[in-house]
Design a protein around this motif. Sequence first.
Motif, PDB file in Angstrom:
ATOM      1  N   VAL A  11       0.856  -1.185   0.000  1.00  0.00           N
ATOM      2  CA  VAL A  11       0.000   0.000   0.000  1.00  0.00           C
ATOM      3  C   VAL A  11       0.894   1.238   0.000  1.00  0.00           C
ATOM      4  CG1 VAL A  11      -1.821   1.257   1.203  1.00  0.00           C
ATOM      5  CG2 VAL A  11      -1.779  -1.253   1.274  1.00  0.00           C
ATOM      6  N   THR A  12       0.744   2.080  -1.000  1.00  0.00           N
ATOM      7  CA  THR A  12       1.553   3.295  -1.092  1.00  0.00           C
ATOM      8  C   THR A  12       0.782   4.549  -0.698  1.00  0.00           C
ATOM      9  OG1 THR A  12       1.029   3.504  -3.454  1.00  0.00           O
ATOM     10  CG2 THR A  12       3.051   2.329  -2.861  1.00  0.00           C
ATOM     11  N   ARG A  13      -0.552   4.475  -0.742  1.00  0.00           N
ATOM     12  CA  ARG A  13      -1.372   5.593  -0.260  1.00  0.00           C
ATOM     13  C   ARG A  13      -2.661   5.041   0.309  1.00  0.00           C
ATOM     14  NH1 ARG A  13      -4.485   9.414  -4.253  1.00  0.00           N
ATOM     15  NH2 ARG A  13      -6.044   7.792  -3.852  1.00  0.00           N
ATOM     16  N   GLU A  14      -2.988   5.502   1.491  1.00  0.00           N
ATOM     17  CA  GLU A  14      -4.236   5.082   2.113  1.00  0.00           C
ATOM     18  C   GLU A  14      -5.418   5.729   1.382  1.00  0.00           C
ATOM     19  OE1 GLU A  14      -3.947   5.888   6.315  1.00  0.00           O
ATOM     20  OE2 GLU A  14      -2.119   4.674   6.523  1.00  0.00           O
ATOM     21  N   PRO A  15      -6.624   5.165   1.514  1.00  0.00           N
ATOM     22  CA  PRO A  15      -7.782   5.744   0.806  1.00  0.00           C
ATOM     23  C   PRO A  15      -8.058   7.171   1.272  1.00  0.00           C
ATOM     24  CG  PRO A  15      -8.483   4.059   2.378  1.00  0.00           C
ATOM     25  CD  PRO A  15      -7.001   3.972   2.296  1.00  0.00           C
ATOM     26  N   LYS A  44      -9.904   8.213  -5.508  1.00  0.00           N
ATOM     27  CA  LYS A  44      -9.612   8.287  -4.074  1.00  0.00           C
ATOM     28  C   LYS A  44      -9.421   6.906  -3.438  1.00  0.00           C
ATOM     29  CE  LYS A  44     -11.755  12.792  -3.259  1.00  0.00           C
ATOM     30  NZ  LYS A  44     -12.757  13.570  -2.503  1.00  0.00           N
ATOM     31  N   ARG A  45      -9.512   5.846  -4.272  1.00  0.00           N
ATOM     32  CA  ARG A  45      -9.220   4.514  -3.761  1.00  0.00           C
ATOM     33  C   ARG A  45      -7.749   4.434  -3.321  1.00  0.00           C
ATOM     34  NH1 ARG A  45     -11.647   1.358  -8.891  1.00  0.00           N
ATOM     35  NH2 ARG A  45     -10.793   3.254  -9.835  1.00  0.00           N
ATOM     36  N   PRO A  46      -7.406   3.474  -2.462  1.00  0.00           N
ATOM     37  CA  PRO A  46      -5.994   3.348  -2.064  1.00  0.00           C
ATOM     38  C   PRO A  46      -5.121   2.999  -3.253  1.00  0.00           C
ATOM     39  CG  PRO A  46      -7.275   1.442  -1.317  1.00  0.00           C
ATOM     40  CD  PRO A  46      -8.264   2.451  -1.830  1.00  0.00           C
ATOM     41  N   LEU A  47      -3.862   3.405  -3.165  1.00  0.00           N
ATOM     42  CA  LEU A  47      -2.878   3.090  -4.198  1.00  0.00           C
ATOM     43  C   LEU A  47      -1.942   2.012  -3.685  1.00  0.00           C
ATOM     44  CD1 LEU A  47      -1.813   6.661  -5.433  1.00  0.00           C
ATOM     45  CD2 LEU A  47      -3.771   5.283  -6.157  1.00  0.00           C
ATOM     46  N   ALA A  48      -1.402   1.228  -4.611  1.00  0.00           N
ATOM     47  CA  ALA A  48      -0.473   0.171  -4.231  1.00  0.00           C
ATOM     48  C   ALA A  48       0.475  -0.100  -5.386  1.00  0.00           C
ATOM     49  CB  ALA A  48      -1.235  -1.103  -3.841  1.00  0.00           C
ATOM     50  N   ARG A  49       1.489  -0.887  -5.092  1.00  0.00           N
ATOM     51  CA  ARG A  49       2.408  -1.350  -6.129  1.00  0.00           C
ATOM     52  C   ARG A  49       2.658  -2.833  -5.941  1.00  0.00           C
ATOM     53  NH1 ARG A  49       8.106  -1.474  -4.900  1.00  0.00           N
ATOM     54  NH2 ARG A  49       8.481  -1.146  -2.677  1.00  0.00           N
ATOM     55  N   PHE A  56      -0.929   9.435   3.186  1.00  0.00           N
ATOM     56  CA  PHE A  56      -2.098   9.432   4.061  1.00  0.00           C
ATOM     57  C   PHE A  56      -3.051  10.542   3.632  1.00  0.00           C
ATOM     58  CE2 PHE A  56       1.960   9.084   6.322  1.00  0.00           C
ATOM     59  CZ  PHE A  56       1.937   7.760   6.721  1.00  0.00           C
ATOM     60  N   PRO A  57      -4.323  10.430   3.975  1.00  0.00           N
ATOM     61  CA  PRO A  57      -5.208  11.583   3.782  1.00  0.00           C
ATOM     62  C   PRO A  57      -4.833  12.673   4.764  1.00  0.00           C
ATOM     63  CG  PRO A  57      -6.355   9.843   4.974  1.00  0.00           C
ATOM     64  CD  PRO A  57      -5.028   9.269   4.564  1.00  0.00           C
ATOM     65  N   SER A  58      -4.937  13.913   4.351  1.00  0.00           N
ATOM     66  CA  SER A  58      -4.690  15.007   5.289  1.00  0.00           C
ATOM     67  C   SER A  58      -5.851  15.105   6.268  1.00  0.00           C
ATOM     68  CB  SER A  58      -4.543  16.328   4.529  1.00  0.00           C
ATOM     69  OG  SER A  58      -5.804  16.757   4.013  1.00  0.00           O
ATOM     70  N   LEU A  59      -5.628  15.822   7.364  1.00  0.00           N
ATOM     71  CA  LEU A  59      -6.710  16.018   8.325  1.00  0.00           C
ATOM     72  C   LEU A  59      -7.848  16.806   7.686  1.00  0.00           C
ATOM     73  CD1 LEU A  59      -4.510  14.953  10.220  1.00  0.00           C
ATOM     74  CD2 LEU A  59      -5.288  16.608  11.934  1.00  0.00           C
TER      75      LEU A  59
END
Length: 310
Positions: A79-83, A91-96, A235-238
């Motif tokens: 997982v490279t970016r959380e949803p 806006k789905r999570p990213l992965a490699r 990560f998503p920002s606050l």
Amino acid sequence: MTDWLAEHGIGEQRFVRIANGEITDACIHLEGTPSAGEIRQARIKAVRPQALASDGSFEFLLPGGAGGLHEGATASIEVTREPIPGAEPWKRPLARVVEAGTTGKAPKAKPIPFPAPDDDLERAGWSDLLEEARSGLINFPGGTLRVSVTPAMTLIDVDGVGRPDDLAQAAARAAAAAIRRHAIGGSIGIDFPTVQGREIRQRLGEIVDAGLEKPFERTAVNGFGFLQIVRPRRFPSLFELATDRPGFEARALLRRAARLVGSVRIACHPAVAAAFRPDWLEQLGRQVGGSVTLRDDAALAISGGHASQA
């Protein structure tokens, strides 16, 4: 640089760094969602036009492609970016795709007890941080930053009084601090007051450079006072989390309620009440050692919920 601290709450895990009694960096991981750096087993769902993988619970975008695998193949993915909150497909999570046996890269953080007699996060300004996220307003000496989340980038507009050069420099320091404090990643635009001369525009860039941790890239401040920054986005920002206001406010209420002892009453806006999951209330009951009563009240503002001893 101070170490990261991790506070495991109901519905979320909070990560912060505190220096000189104030939160300098923060991010929130939502319970039940993929964690950045986590390794998961997934099935390649599509190869083109957009590579996708699914682990049965979440669908992941694979910006780097499927690694030569065909549809239906199994793969290890990182997982490279959380949803990111929101219904848009991007806006789905990213992965490699990674090699089998690859070890995950969990963030290193020192766990702190919660609830505890001393609320280190609150003392360092946690409630103020959440108020900035929900309002999009960040005050600094002489002015205010107005933060807006858009599909293309996070925009930071500067309002204030005084000499444009002084205001712009104060805003540059405040904006860099806000980007770190709210975990803003991806593309970021800062709209400074128009300043005259190459020297002051260069100075604004230097202030931003000094306030942000690498890696990041940025443009120079152009003649209209606009500066663009690109940071890694894991990560998503606050601010992005706060766009889901009912869930954001429900989790904030849970943190406050968890510090009570015995039976607890929670009153909140109906939309917030609907965001409470049954298992959250069960966990809260175990933490406080009593029953939990949830009441919705349409007269309350969405951020006006409160928790009290029953």
